[in-house]
Design an enzyme around this catalytic site. Structure first.
Site, PDB file in Angstrom:
ATOM      1  N   TRP A 220       0.806  -1.222   0.000  1.00 34.35           N
ATOM      2  CA  TRP A 220       0.000   0.000   0.000  1.00 34.35           C
ATOM      3  C   TRP A 220       0.839   1.273   0.000  1.00 34.35           C
ATOM      4  O   TRP A 220       0.336   2.343  -0.312  1.00 34.35           O
ATOM      5  CB  TRP A 220      -0.929   0.024   1.213  1.00 34.35           C
ATOM      6  CG  TRP A 220      -0.255  -0.271   2.528  1.00 34.35           C
ATOM      7  CD1 TRP A 220      -0.254  -1.463   3.198  1.00 34.35           C
ATOM      8  CD2 TRP A 220       0.525   0.631   3.333  1.00 34.35           C
ATOM      9  NE1 TRP A 220       0.476  -1.360   4.364  1.00 34.35           N
ATOM     10  CE2 TRP A 220       0.960  -0.084   4.467  1.00 34.35           C
ATOM     11  CE3 TRP A 220       0.889   1.974   3.207  1.00 34.35           C
ATOM     12  CZ2 TRP A 220       1.755   0.486   5.467  1.00 34.35           C
ATOM     13  CZ3 TRP A 220       1.673   2.552   4.193  1.00 34.35           C
ATOM     14  CH2 TRP A 220       2.097   1.804   5.305  1.00 34.35           C
ATOM     15  N   ASN A 221       2.132   1.193   0.359  1.00 35.30           N
ATOM     16  CA  ASN A 221       2.876   2.436   0.569  1.00 35.30           C
ATOM     17  C   ASN A 221       3.331   3.114  -0.727  1.00 35.30           C
ATOM     18  O   ASN A 221       3.513   4.327  -0.761  1.00 35.30           O
ATOM     19  CB  ASN A 221       4.066   2.213   1.505  1.00 35.30           C
ATOM     20  CG  ASN A 221       4.978   1.099   1.046  1.00 35.30           C
ATOM     21  OD1 ASN A 221       4.644   0.301   0.177  1.00 35.30           O
ATOM     22  ND2 ASN A 221       6.157   1.026   1.645  1.00 35.30           N
TER      23      ASN A 221
ATOM     24  N   ARG B  44       6.894  -1.180 -11.319  1.00 35.04           N
ATOM     25  CA  ARG B  44       8.213  -1.820 -11.205  1.00 35.04           C
ATOM     26  C   ARG B  44       8.143  -3.317 -11.480  1.00 35.04           C
ATOM     27  O   ARG B  44       9.134  -3.924 -11.881  1.00 35.04           O
ATOM     28  CB  ARG B  44       8.783  -1.558  -9.806  1.00 35.04           C
ATOM     29  CG  ARG B  44      10.272  -1.780  -9.698  1.00 35.04           C
ATOM     30  CD  ARG B  44      10.852  -1.109  -8.480  1.00 35.04           C
ATOM     31  NE  ARG B  44      10.583  -1.854  -7.264  1.00 35.04           N
ATOM     32  CZ  ARG B  44      10.982  -1.447  -6.051  1.00 35.04           C
ATOM     33  NH1 ARG B  44      11.608  -0.286  -5.927  1.00 35.04           N
ATOM     34  NH2 ARG B  44      10.726  -2.166  -4.983  1.00 35.04           N
TER      35      ARG B  44
ATOM     36  N   LYS C 138      -2.440  -8.629  -7.355  1.00 36.48           N
ATOM     37  CA  LYS C 138      -3.266  -8.477  -6.163  1.00 36.48           C
ATOM     38  C   LYS C 138      -2.723  -7.283  -5.383  1.00 36.48           C
ATOM     39  O   LYS C 138      -1.764  -7.394  -4.632  1.00 36.48           O
ATOM     40  CB  LYS C 138      -3.209  -9.753  -5.311  1.00 36.48           C
ATOM     41  CG  LYS C 138      -4.399  -9.966  -4.374  1.00 36.48           C
ATOM     42  CD  LYS C 138      -4.524  -8.933  -3.266  1.00 36.48           C
ATOM     43  CE  LYS C 138      -3.386  -9.071  -2.254  1.00 36.48           C
ATOM     44  NZ  LYS C 138      -3.510  -8.045  -1.151  1.00 36.48           N
ATOM     45  N   PRO C 139      -3.315  -6.076  -5.565  1.00 30.04           N
ATOM     46  CA  PRO C 139      -2.834  -4.901  -4.836  1.00 30.04           C
ATOM     47  C   PRO C 139      -3.310  -4.931  -3.392  1.00 30.04           C
ATOM     48  O   PRO C 139      -4.232  -5.669  -3.027  1.00 30.04           O
ATOM     49  CB  PRO C 139      -3.467  -3.737  -5.599  1.00 30.04           C
ATOM     50  CG  PRO C 139      -4.729  -4.307  -6.171  1.00 30.04           C
ATOM     51  CD  PRO C 139      -4.436  -5.751  -6.466  1.00 30.04           C
ATOM     52  N   ALA C 140      -2.681  -4.124  -2.561  1.00 26.77           N
ATOM     53  CA  ALA C 140      -3.095  -4.016  -1.162  1.00 26.77           C
ATOM     54  C   ALA C 140      -4.534  -3.533  -1.077  1.00 26.77           C
ATOM     55  O   ALA C 140      -4.959  -2.665  -1.851  1.00 26.77           O
ATOM     56  CB  ALA C 140      -2.169  -3.067  -0.415  1.00 26.77           C
TER      57      ALA C 140
ATOM     58  N   GLY D  46       6.482  -6.545   0.472  1.00 26.66           N
ATOM     59  CA  GLY D  46       5.745  -6.400   1.715  1.00 26.66           C
ATOM     60  C   GLY D  46       6.596  -6.813   2.897  1.00 26.66           C
ATOM     61  O   GLY D  46       7.835  -6.806   2.824  1.00 26.66           O
TER      62      GLY D  46
ATOM     63  N   GLU E 141      10.767  -8.703  -2.134  1.00 27.20           N
ATOM     64  CA  GLU E 141      11.303  -7.428  -1.646  1.00 27.20           C
ATOM     65  C   GLU E 141      10.619  -7.183  -0.319  1.00 27.20           C
ATOM     66  O   GLU E 141       9.444  -6.829  -0.265  1.00 27.20           O
ATOM     67  CB  GLU E 141      11.033  -6.321  -2.667  1.00 27.20           C
ATOM     68  CG  GLU E 141      11.892  -5.089  -2.454  1.00 27.20           C
ATOM     69  CD  GLU E 141      11.232  -4.080  -1.543  1.00 27.20           C
ATOM     70  OE1 GLU E 141      11.636  -4.033  -0.350  1.00 27.20           O
ATOM     71  OE2 GLU E 141      10.344  -3.369  -2.002  1.00 27.20           O
ATOM     72  N   LEU E 142      11.375  -7.379   0.778  1.00 32.89           N
ATOM     73  CA  LEU E 142      10.773  -7.462   2.103  1.00 32.89           C
ATOM     74  C   LEU E 142      11.186  -6.294   2.987  1.00 32.89           C
ATOM     75  O   LEU E 142      11.539  -5.232   2.505  1.00 32.89           O
ATOM     76  CB  LEU E 142      11.136  -8.821   2.718  1.00 32.89           C
ATOM     77  CG  LEU E 142      10.772 -10.033   1.842  1.00 32.89           C
ATOM     78  CD1 LEU E 142      11.235 -11.333   2.486  1.00 32.89           C
ATOM     79  CD2 LEU E 142       9.286 -10.076   1.551  1.00 32.89           C
TER      80      LEU E 142
ATOM     81  N   CYS F 284      10.186   0.662   3.143  1.00 32.59           N
ATOM     82  CA  CYS F 284      11.192  -0.323   3.549  1.00 32.59           C
ATOM     83  C   CYS F 284      12.595   0.254   3.446  1.00 32.59           C
ATOM     84  O   CYS F 284      13.522  -0.236   4.105  1.00 32.59           O
ATOM     85  CB  CYS F 284      11.063  -1.580   2.701  1.00 32.59           C
ATOM     86  SG  CYS F 284      11.137  -1.269   0.924  1.00 32.59           S
TER      87      CYS F 284
ATOM     88  N   GLU G 268      11.305  -2.647  12.417  1.00 37.58           N
ATOM     89  CA  GLU G 268      11.066  -1.633  11.389  1.00 37.58           C
ATOM     90  C   GLU G 268      10.016  -0.655  11.904  1.00 37.58           C
ATOM     91  O   GLU G 268       8.895  -1.057  12.248  1.00 37.58           O
ATOM     92  CB  GLU G 268      10.582  -2.314  10.110  1.00 37.58           C
ATOM     93  CG  GLU G 268      10.590  -1.421   8.897  1.00 37.58           C
ATOM     94  CD  GLU G 268      10.337  -2.200   7.612  1.00 37.58           C
ATOM     95  OE1 GLU G 268      10.724  -1.706   6.537  1.00 37.58           O
ATOM     96  OE2 GLU G 268       9.747  -3.294   7.679  1.00 37.58           O
TER      97      GLU G 268
ATOM     98  N   SER H 146      16.748   4.760  -4.823  1.00 39.67           N
ATOM     99  CA  SER H 146      15.867   4.154  -5.818  1.00 39.67           C
ATOM    100  C   SER H 146      16.051   4.808  -7.178  1.00 39.67           C
ATOM    101  O   SER H 146      16.007   6.040  -7.303  1.00 39.67           O
ATOM    102  CB  SER H 146      14.407   4.277  -5.371  1.00 39.67           C
ATOM    103  OG  SER H 146      14.209   3.664  -4.119  1.00 39.67           O
TER     104      SER H 146
END
Length: 496
Positions: free
Chosen positions: A169-170, A178, A193-195, A247, A269-270, A303, A400, A460
């Protein structure tokens, strides 16, 4: 095609037009369709807590239908000439750029980040589409002669096949672009499947890709509140060939285990626990500027956000004071309001989690230089916060944060800084400020992360490989490496 069902919280024509880019049903085979059960779910404005729109709430059968269509067109899409795939992405880049203002407003409404940041994300998203439009025609194999001269060795690249993409979601537009960009370039079909908190931006991107010429069925979008059940059902389907997820590490670990049943290609990507190192010789003005970017981008809900500020003892107090001064002057509010620099956290639970970490640090002796508490009123706002005197082992340093909180921790030697920076299960990104070239090279080599920013608070870049090590995941997104995640290598031996 129907647009998102809009609630009366919308107050302007601009907001209504932005929401009109999205859809209220599942995006399957190029059409907006209702969930099989007819169920819907609200999308809330985190700045007010009020619902913006309703979208379809899919079940397992809906997800299977989406995969059916992705499988149906997979072979045809894989045979589509690379130039055609690249041109679709190029047109999508141009459409996203043209509609940047509406896309940014849509993102701000559903996610909360200030409009200036949302515009930056739209531009970042578009660049992935442009980058991979150029990479589509650069996929290549090789031809060689075997060492004994008896055989010719042909190596070719083929698309992995139907891919499940689970996005967070962020960064609701960028994380889609991406992943979708390289998949389109490589010739893969997709179920996204989006948030559940931020599906509107993904629906808008799907529509723009269709307008750019993406064939129906190549990209399908399924929204649901039952993420575990819906994703789990797709991972059991033997037709699926790849999973890509952005996520939390906790969820990623579960998905990796589930993906092992069918031995899927997986990229993860965690989470992160990024250290931000300020060495004794650093330019403090530049370091504070970089800290503001590394910490406050997306309200700290990233993240890549700097989680631990490790500052040489000789400059730690000065750095903390300067950072607190800058943080205290930030304007907090609804992202659509003029001049706002910090929006709300995604929801009340996230705000409460951040506050629990801050209060734990205070209970163990940390000093609050600015902020340190939720802001009153509607929405999930938290005051930009700087802490000093944070004790080693405090939860704030181990977990985090995902919020606008900056703990400053002094160190005495480079060895101490490296030991602390690397003393975590995470390894996504690290930042370091120094004017010593030799030290910069040492830090680049010894920091145990997938990415390092030297004298910059933002790493990024669509042209660079994004990803981490250890519990921050595996695989890379962006750069020449990004398309490889969607390609298989086939070897052919030829007897001349």
């Amino acid at each position: 095609m129907s647009t998102a069902t809009v609630h009366d919280v919308i107050t302007s024509e601009d907001e209504a037009r932005a929401l009109g880019l999205a859809a209220d049903g599942l995006w399957i085979a190029g059409e907006v369709v209702a969930a099989r059960s007819g169920a819907t779910m609200p999308v809330d404005d985190p700045a007010t807590g009020r619902p913006l729109a309703d979208v379809a709430d899919a079940d397992e059968q809906d997800a299977t239908t989406a995969l059916d269509h992705a499988v149906e067109v997979a072979d045809t899409w894989a045979r589509t000439p690379p130039r055609e795939r690249g041109e679709i992405l190029r047109r999508a880049y141009e459409l996203v750029t043209q509609r940047a203002d509406d896309l940014a407003l849509l993102m701000t409404l559903e996610m909360g980040k200030p409009l200036a940041e949302a515009r930056g994300e739209v531009a970042y998203s578009a660049e992935f589409l442009r980058w991979f439009s150029e990479e589509a025609v650069r996929v290549a194999g090789r031809w060689s002669t075997s060492p004994d001269g008896a055989t010719r060795l042909l190596t070719m690249k083929r698309p992995v096949g139907p891919t499940l993409m689970v996005t967070p979601w962020n960064f609701p537009l960028a994380m889609g672009a991406r992943k979708i960009g390289p998949a389109v370039a490589a010739g893969c079909t997709m179920v996204v499947k989006p948030a559940s908190q931020t599906p509107l931006s993904m629906y808008a991107l799907a529509r723009l890709l269709q307008e750019a010429g993406l064939p129906d069925g190549v990209l399908n979008v399924v929204t649901t509140r039952r993420s575990g059940a819906v994703v789990g059902s797709l991972l059991k389907d033997r037709r699926l060939r790849k999973l890509t997820f952005t996520g939390s590490t906790e969820v990623g670990r579960v998905l990796v285990e589930q993906s092992a049943r069918n031995l899927l290609r997986v990229s993860m990507e965690l989470g992160g626990n990024a250290p931000f190192l300020v060495m004794a010789d650093a330019d403090l003005d530049a370091a504070v500027d970089g800290a503001m970017v590394a910490k406050m981008r997306t309200m700290g809900e990233a993240c890549t956000a700097a989680n631990r500020f490790l500052v040489h003892a000789s400059v730690a107090e000065d750095f903390a004071s300067r950072l607190a001064h800058r943080m205290s002057r930030l304007r907090v509010g609804r992202g659509t309001d003029p001049g706002v620099q910090v929006g709300p956290l995604i929801d009340g639970r996230s705000r409460d989690d951040v506050d629990a970490l801050v209060q734990d640090a205070r209970d163990t002796g940390a000093d609050v230089l600015t902020g340190g508490e939720p802001l009153p009123g509607a929405g999930s706002f938290y005051a930009p916060t700087v802490l000093s005197g944070v004790a080693p082992g405090t939860r704030l340093l181990e977990e985090e944060i995902f919020g606008p909180v900056a703990p400053v921790v002094p160190f005495d030697t480079v060895e101490d800084a490296l030991e602390t920076a690397n003393g975590t299960d995470y390894g996504l990104v690290a930042y370091a400020y120094t004017r010593d070239l030799s030290l910069a090279l040492r830090l680049s080599e010894e920091l145990d992360t997938g990415m390092v920013g030297i004298n910059q608070g933002l790493v990024s870049n669509p042209a660079a490989p994004f990803g981490g090590v250890k519990h921050s995941g595996f695989g890379r997104e962006g750069g020449p490496e990004g398309i490889e995640e969607y390609l298989e290598t086939r070897y052919v031996g030829i007897k001349p």
